[in-house]
Design an enzyme around this catalytic site. Structure first.
Site, PDB file in Angstrom:
ATOM      1  CG  ASP A 183      -1.820   1.282   1.388  1.00 57.56           C
ATOM      2  OD1 ASP A 183      -2.493   1.371   0.439  1.00 57.56           O
ATOM      3  OD2 ASP A 183      -1.691   2.030   2.477  1.00 57.56           O
TER       4      ASP A 183
ATOM      5  CD  GLU B 295      -2.239   2.568  -3.427  1.00 60.34           C
ATOM      6  OE1 GLU B 295      -3.199   3.126  -3.687  1.00 60.34           O
ATOM      7  OE2 GLU B 295      -1.695   2.372  -2.428  1.00 60.34           O
TER       8      GLU B 295
END
Ligand SMILES: [Ca+2]
Ligand SMILES: [Ca+2]
Length: 555
Positions: free
Chosen positions: A262, A298
Site C-alpha cells: 500500500d 501501489e
C-alpha cells in the site's frame, strides 16, 4: 527529528514540489445505468477447445508462474461466516469453490489463480488501512488459525495468496505510536521508539508540502499525509526497517506467497529516489530468503513514476485502469492495435530494468468507482474490457464482484465505502455493506453470484469462459509478446510464443465486422476460441471478426 534529517527532507521536498499530497484524484464516474444482463448472446465454442492441460508451470518455481489471474477481496465486504454482517476469513474459506474449486476443467468455478486480501490486521477502521498490531488478525475478520487454514486451502487449489501490507503508516492505536508518544512526553531519548515516526519539533521549520499534526503533551508534530489517524513511520531508523522485515517474515514463514504494498511511493514522501532505495533494500533481503515471492506495489501515478519502482517490484498499471484509462477507452470502440503497441513498449521498458517484471493491469479497485458504471454490460463494453485484461499478458487483477458487474461509486456523499459494497451472492450470505455506505441497494445488481452461475449469458459465465481460454493457452499469459495492429481498422492484439506454441489474440472493439488477412501476420490456421458479443470465422487466411469480439488463434 534532527536538523540534518530535516534538511534532507526539505531538500527532497524542494526537488519534488510538483508532487501531490495524497492519492491522486480519479475521473468522476459516469452515470450508472440500472440494467445488468447482456442482451446479445456471447458466442459459445466447443468446450473441448478450452481443455486445460497445463494451467500453470508445474516444474518448480518460475517467475512467470506468477502470471496469474488475481482477485482482490475487500475482506469485510466479501462473505460473512458468523452472522455479524462483516465479511471474514472463514467466509472466504466457505466460498472458496466459487473462486476456485481445484478442478480447472470443472466449469463450475471462476478459476482465479491468486488472491489479494485487503488488510486483515487489527485496526480501528472498517477498511483496516491503519494497523494497530501487525501480529494480530482483526477479531472481526478471524484468527491466525483462520489465516493458516486459508493459506492451506489456497495452496491445495493452486492459488497464491498475497496480503496487503500497509507500512507507510500505522494507526495511532499501534503500540509503537503509544511508545513514541510516551517517549516524547517524557523526553526519553533512550526509548527505542523515540525515532520510530517522522516528526519535527516546535521551533524548527515545518517541512513544506507534507502534512503534520501536533502530538498532545509535547512540542512534536508527527507526519500524517493521509490524515492524523495515520502517523508515518520513520524509514531512516534501521529499527523500523528491521521491524518491517520481521513482520514480513512472520507471514511468509507460514506460507504466504507475497504482498501488495500500500502507498509505496509515500515511504519517503515526495522522494521517489529514497523510496525506491528502501523497497530495493527490503526486497533484496526478502527475495534472497523467499525466492518465489510475488509482490506488487501501489504506486498511484503515471508510468514515468512507476517506471522508477519497477527495478524493485511489480507495480499496478494505472495507465490502463479506471474509467478514463486505456482499457476502458479501447473497450469503447477504441483502437486495440494502439493499446497493444502501448503494452509491448511497456513490457520492453519494465523488463529492461527488471527481467522478472510483470504487467499488472486492472479495471478498478477499492479506491475507485466500479468500472461497470462507465462501461455497462448491456452495451458490451464491459465484456470487451474484460477481454482486454484477461486475454493478455502478466497478472490481471479482478476486483471482487467485477465478474458480476457489481456497481458502486462515491457519489454525492463522496465516500469510499460506496466503492466497497457487499458482495452480491444472491444466497443466504449475511454480509452487509460497510459503515458509511449511501449507495442505494436499488441501484445495485439484482442477480447475484448464485443466479448468474445458473445463467449461461451472465457476465459471471463470460468471465469464467475468458479465464478458461486464458489457461488453455498459457502463451497468452506468459509468452513472448509482439503487438499486432491491423491497418485501417481498430482490430489489434498480439502474438505470443511459449514452449513452441504461438498464439494470436485479436480484439475487435468496434461495432462493425472486420476482415483480416492473416497472411500478413503469420501462419495461423486454427481458430481456438471466440469470445465476445458476436462471432468470428476463419476461411484460409481470411479471418472475419464481428464487432465487440475477440479471438484466439493457433498455428
Ligand atoms: Ca463476520
Ligand atoms: Ca511516509
Amino acid at each position: 527529528m534532527g536538523k540534518r534529517v530535516l534538511g534532507l527532507l526539505l531538500a527532497a521536498v524542494l526537488l519534488f514540489t510538483g508532487c501531490v499530497r495524497v492519492k491522486t484524484a480519479e475521473t468522476p464516474a459516469a452515470t450508472e445505468a440500472p440494467t445488468e444482463a447482456p442482451t446479445a448472446e456471447p458466442t459459445e465454442a466447443p468446450a473441448a477447445e478450452y481443455a486445460i492441460t497445463d494451467p500453470l508451470l508445474a516444474t518448480g518455481y518460475d517467475v512467470q508462474d506468477n502470471a496469474r489471474v488475481f482477485y482482490e477481496i475487500f475482506v469485510g465486504s466479501f462473505s460473512d461466516s458468523n452472522g455479524d454482517g462483516i465479511g471474514d476469513l472463514r467466509g472466504i474459506i466457505d466460498k472458496f469453490d466459487y473462486l476456485n474449486d481445484g478442478d480447472p476443467n470443472s466449469g463450475k468455478s471462476l478459476g482465479i489463480e491468486g488472491i489479494w486480501l485487503s488488510p486483515i490486521f487489527s485496526s480501528p477502521s472498517y477498511h483496516k488501512y491503519d494497523v494497530t498490531d501487525y501480529y494480530t488478525i482483526d477479531p472481526k475478520f478471524g484468527t491466525q488459525q483462520d489465516l493458516d487454514d486459508l493459506i492451506a486451502l489456497c495452496h491445495s487449489r493452486g492459488v497464491k495468496l498475497i496480503l496487503d501490507l500497509v507500512i507507510n503508516h500505522t494507526a495511532r492505536s499501534c503500540s509503537w505510536f503509544g511508545e513514541f508518544t510516551k517517549a516524547h512526553r517524557q523526553g526519553d531519548t533512550t526509548n527505542p521508539y523515540y525515532e520510530f515516526y517522522t516528526y519535527y519539533t516546535k521551533g524548527e521549520q515545518a517541512p513544506a508540502g507534507r502534512a503534520f499534526a501536533p502530538l498532545s503533551g509535547t512540542d512534536v508534530y508527527y507526519e500524517c499525509n493521509f490524515y492524523d489517524g495515520m502517523p508515518e513511520l520513520n524509514f531512516d531508523n534501521p529499527a523500523v526497517r528491521e521491524e518491517i522485515l520481521k513482520l514480513s517474515r512472520y507471514y511468509l514463514d507460514r506460507g504466504l506467497d507475497g504482498f501488495r504494498f500500500d502507498a509505496a511511493k509515500y515511504v519517503y514522501f515526495g522522494d521517489h529516489k529514497r523510496s525506491v532505495e528502501y523497497w530495493t533494500e527490503y526486497l533484496t533481503t526478502l527475495r534472497s530468503e523467499y525466492p518465489g515471492l510475488y509482490t506488487v506495489a501501489e504506486v498511484w501515478d503515471g508510468d514515468g513514476v512507476t517506471d522508477l519502482y519497477y527495478p524493485a517490484t511489480n507495480c499496478f498499471n494505472f495507465t490502463v485502469a479506471q474509467v478514463s484509462g486505456l482499457m476502458a477507452e479501447t473497450a469503447k470502440q477504441g483502437n486495440a492495435g494502439k493499446m497493444a503497441q502501448y503494452v509491448e513498449k511497456y513490457l520492453q521498458k519494465i523488463r529492461g530494468t527488471n527481467p522478472d517484471a510483470m504487467f499488472v493491469p486492472f479495471l478498478s479497485n477499492h479506491d475507485m468507482d466500479r468500472i461497470v458504471g462507465a462501461l455497462t454490460v448491456e452495451s458490451g463494453n464491459m465484456q470487451m474490457a474484460a477481454n482486454l485484461y484477461v486475454l493478455g499478458p502478466g497478472s490481471p487483477f479482478l476486483y471482487y464482484g467485477e465478474e458480476l458487474g457489481m456497481r458502486g461509486s462515491r457519489g454525492a456523499a463522496n465516500t469510499d465505502a460506496n466503492r466497497r459494497l457487499a458482495m452480491v451472492w444472491g444466497d443466504e450470505d449475511t454480509v452487509k455493506d460497510p459503515e458509511g455506505t449511501t449507495y442505494g441497494r436499488d441501484k445495485q445488481i439484482q442477480k447475484g453470484a448464485k443466479q448468474q452461475m445458473e445463467d449461461p449469458n451472465s457476465l459471471y459465465n463470460y468471465y469464467k469462459k475468458l479465464i478458461m481460454i486464458r489457461k488453455a493457452n498459457p502463451a497468452i499469459a506468459r509468452g513472448e509478446y509482439k503487438a499486432v495492429a491491423v491497418n485501417g481498422s481498430k482490430v489489434g492484439g498480439f502474438t505470443a510464443t511459449l514452449d513452441g506454441d504461438t498464439v494470436l489474440v485479436l480484439h475487435n472493439p468496434s461495432r462493425n465486422s472486420q476482415s483480416v488477412d492473416l497472411s500478413a501476420i503469420g501462419d495461423f490456421g486454427t481458430l481456438r476460441a471466440v469470445v465476445g458479443m458476436h462471432g468470428a470465422s476463419l476461411s484460409g487466411t481470411k479471418l472475419e471478426i464481428e464487432g465487440q469480439t475477440s479471438v484466439v488463434l493457433g498455428k
